[in-house]
Design a protein around this motif. Structure first.
Motif, short mmCIF file in Angstrom:
data_model
loop_
_atom_site.label_atom_id
_atom_site.label_comp_id
_atom_site.label_asym_id
_atom_site.label_seq_id
_atom_site.Cartn_x
_atom_site.Cartn_y
_atom_site.Cartn_z
N ALA A 166 38.62 32.37 36.59
CA ALA A 166 37.52 32.87 35.76
C ALA A 166 37.10 34.27 36.24
CB ALA A 166 36.32 31.93 35.83
N VAL A 167 36.92 35.16 35.31
CA VAL A 167 36.66 36.57 35.63
C VAL A 167 35.37 36.72 36.45
CG1 VAL A 167 36.06 38.82 34.64
CG2 VAL A 167 37.88 37.44 33.62
N GLY A 168 35.49 37.41 37.55
CA GLY A 168 34.32 37.77 38.34
C GLY A 168 33.76 36.66 39.21
N GLU A 169 34.35 35.46 39.14
CA GLU A 169 33.84 34.38 39.99
C GLU A 169 34.37 34.53 41.40
OE1 GLU A 169 31.59 32.35 39.36
OE2 GLU A 169 31.43 32.29 37.18
N VAL A 170 33.47 34.44 42.37
CA VAL A 170 33.86 34.56 43.77
C VAL A 170 33.30 33.34 44.49
CG1 VAL A 170 33.53 35.90 45.89
CG2 VAL A 170 33.95 37.07 43.72
N ASN A 171 34.17 32.36 44.72
CA ASN A 171 33.68 31.12 45.31
C ASN A 171 34.84 30.24 45.76
OD1 ASN A 171 31.76 29.29 46.17
ND2 ASN A 171 30.77 29.08 44.17
N ALA A 172 34.51 29.22 46.51
CA ALA A 172 35.45 28.15 46.85
C ALA A 172 34.62 26.88 46.92
CB ALA A 172 36.13 28.41 48.18
N TYR A 173 35.20 25.75 46.56
CA TYR A 173 34.42 24.52 46.58
C TYR A 173 35.31 23.30 46.67
CZ TYR A 173 35.52 24.68 41.56
OH TYR A 173 36.18 24.77 40.35
N LEU B 198 25.43 38.48 43.24
CA LEU B 198 26.65 38.84 42.54
C LEU B 198 27.61 37.68 42.40
CD1 LEU B 198 27.34 42.33 44.15
CD2 LEU B 198 26.49 41.86 41.85
N PHE B 199 27.65 36.81 43.40
CA PHE B 199 28.73 35.84 43.46
C PHE B 199 28.22 34.43 43.75
CE2 PHE B 199 30.79 39.78 45.35
CZ PHE B 199 31.34 40.18 44.14
N GLY B 200 28.94 33.45 43.17
CA GLY B 200 28.61 32.05 43.42
C GLY B 200 28.68 31.68 44.88
N PHE B 201 29.59 32.32 45.61
CA PHE B 201 29.73 32.03 47.05
C PHE B 201 28.40 32.18 47.77
CE2 PHE B 201 30.81 32.94 51.46
CZ PHE B 201 31.88 32.11 51.71
N GLN C 2 27.47 48.58 45.36
CA GLN C 2 26.97 49.58 44.41
C GLN C 2 27.62 49.46 43.03
OE1 GLN C 2 27.75 53.19 46.61
NE2 GLN C 2 25.77 53.12 47.66
N ASN C 3 28.79 48.87 42.95
CA ASN C 3 29.53 48.91 41.69
C ASN C 3 29.78 47.56 41.02
OD1 ASN C 3 30.43 51.91 41.45
ND2 ASN C 3 30.83 51.36 43.58
N GLN C 4 29.75 46.47 41.77
CA GLN C 4 30.05 45.17 41.18
C GLN C 4 28.90 44.68 40.32
OE1 GLN C 4 33.07 43.48 41.61
NE2 GLN C 4 32.32 42.18 39.96
N ARG C 5 29.24 44.05 39.20
CA ARG C 5 28.23 43.41 38.35
C ARG C 5 28.61 41.96 38.18
NH1 ARG C 5 26.39 47.18 39.89
NH2 ARG C 5 25.57 49.04 38.86
N PRO C 6 27.61 41.08 38.03
CA PRO C 6 27.93 39.65 37.89
C PRO C 6 28.87 39.39 36.72
CG PRO C 6 25.58 39.97 38.26
CD PRO C 6 26.18 41.33 38.04
N LYS C 7 29.82 38.48 36.93
CA LYS C 7 30.74 38.00 35.88
C LYS C 7 31.68 39.09 35.36
CE LYS C 7 28.31 34.16 35.99
NZ LYS C 7 28.78 33.02 36.77
N GLN C 8 31.75 40.20 36.04
CA GLN C 8 32.67 41.27 35.65
C GLN C 8 33.87 41.27 36.60
OE1 GLN C 8 32.18 43.24 32.83
NE2 GLN C 8 30.67 41.59 32.61
#
Ligand SMILES: [Zn+2]
Length: 366
Positions: free
Chosen positions: A134-141, A321-324, A188-194
């Motif tokens: 999934a685009v922009g998702e940063v996580n592990a579970y 920014l990230f689910g992590f 400075q540049n990352q946006r959620p889900k991007q």
């Protein structure tokens, strides 16, 4: 949506959202230290974590009155890198090759499983690792749905871990500050889900980037980053935090994942997170010791947690920014756990079992 379901091939699953998981964040995280948005604290992020009010000090930090001092940390052994390695063209980390990263994740988790004690190994041997794109998702579970256990890591987390390894390896070999610059760039540049942002041309020095020593080192760091994250999720299963492990057929369908992500995940709690972190470290070190060549250390874990610590301090509290960041405890809480667990492992000659963290933590029953 694309999906391949096999225990021997890469699993790739696209899902609309991981927000259901994100909502399971621990709610008692300590507040992050604050810095002006987009700015690094003095000294950057290679230094030890700052003490957090109400938490035990990091190893080597001044003791809290009434508590025993924490022994100074032993740094992980510095690997010896051959000096005369030729330049490497087309390195997959330099090229940000996602297929390579997915393959390394599957290989790393296989090594982690191989080095587990038999009773744990039998619980997780058939638990698949799903690659979530999934685009922009940063996580592990780790999750359990209708009796089926699974673990997942996102493309986004692997992309970021690969780049932090690239930056840190450059710093180690050339004395640069690319890691700090990379964190700052993401903040400075990352946006959620991007899509995960990539540093612009010129961020990396061309000659440094293909240097054989630096390329070798970034692969060592990348693998031990993965080993910690995946070893942590593996532990959630074999420690029975998720409600199922290993005995079910490892065929996970998109419908299963939809159920997991929309409603059916057991909440993680702080004692379980601590246990998963201590196990994640010992899993990494045990599997690392069993390897030919480079032995993984906790350095990749520290790098990963320092990245998220930096990100939290450089972005406003509301700009998660990230689910992590939401589904794990605050990095300043986890860093001393990682450091202490690794030190005890080394002091015991690698014999120390994964055990509850020795600091007195309310609610920790083992
Ligand atoms: Zn966890």
């Amino acid at each position: 949506m694309r999906a391949v379901f096999s225990t021997s091939k890469l699993l790739a699953v696209s899902l609309a959202t991981l927000t259901a998981l994100s909502s399971l964040a621990c709610n008692n995280d300590p507040p992050p230290p604050r810095y002006p948005p987009g700015q690094l604290p003095p000294g950057g992020y290679y230094g030890p974590a700052q003490p957090v009010p109400g938490q035990p000090p990091a190893p080597g930090q001044p003791p809290v009155p009434g508590q025993a001092p924490v022994p100074a940390p032993q740094a992980p052994p510095v690997p010896s890198i051959p000096q005369n390695l030729p330049p490497v063209a087309n390195d997959p980390i330099n090229l940000e090759d996602l297929n390579f990263m997915r393959q390394r994740s599957q290989a790393v988790i296989a090594e982690l499983k191989q080095s587990l004690a038999p009773n744990y190994q039998s619980k997780v041997q058939s638990v698949p690792l799903v690659i979530e794109d999934a685009v922009g998702e940063v996580n592990a579970y780790a999750a359990c749905t209708q009796g089926k256990a699974l673990m997942a890591i996102t493309d986004g987390l692997m992309q970021i871990q690969a780049q932090m390894a690239r930056a840190r390896a450059t710093d180690e070999i050339f004395g640069t500050r690319k890691f700090d610059a990379y964190v700052q760039f993401v903040a400075q540049n990352q946006r959620p889900k991007q899509p995960i942002v990539r540093p612009p041309p010129g961020f990396w020095d061309g000659a440094q980037d293909v240097d054989g020593r630096k390329v070798m080192r970034q692969h060592q760091l990348f693998e031990e980053e993965l080993a910690f994250v995946l070893g942590h999720e593996l532990a959630h299963h074999y420690l029975d935090h998720t409600g199922c492990a290993g005995s079910q057929p490892p065929f996970i369908t998109p419908a299963d994942l939809g159920r997991v992500l929309s409603n059916a995940v057991p909440g993680f709690n702080q004692p379980n997170e601590i246990a998963a972190d201590t196990n994640g470290v010992t899993n990494t070190l045990n599997a690392g010791r069993a390897r030919n060549g480079y032995n993984w250390t906790e350095g990749g874990a520290m790098l990963t947690l320092n990245f998220f610590l930096a990100l939290k301090t450089m972005t406003p509290a509301e700009a998660i920014l990230f689910g992590f960041e939401l589904s794990h405890p605050h990095p300043s809480f986890r860093i001393p756990i990682v450091r202490d667990t690794a030190n005890r492992w080394r002091q015991s000659g690698g014999a120390a079992p994964a055990s509850p963290f020795p600091f007195p933590i309310p609610g920790l029953t083992g």
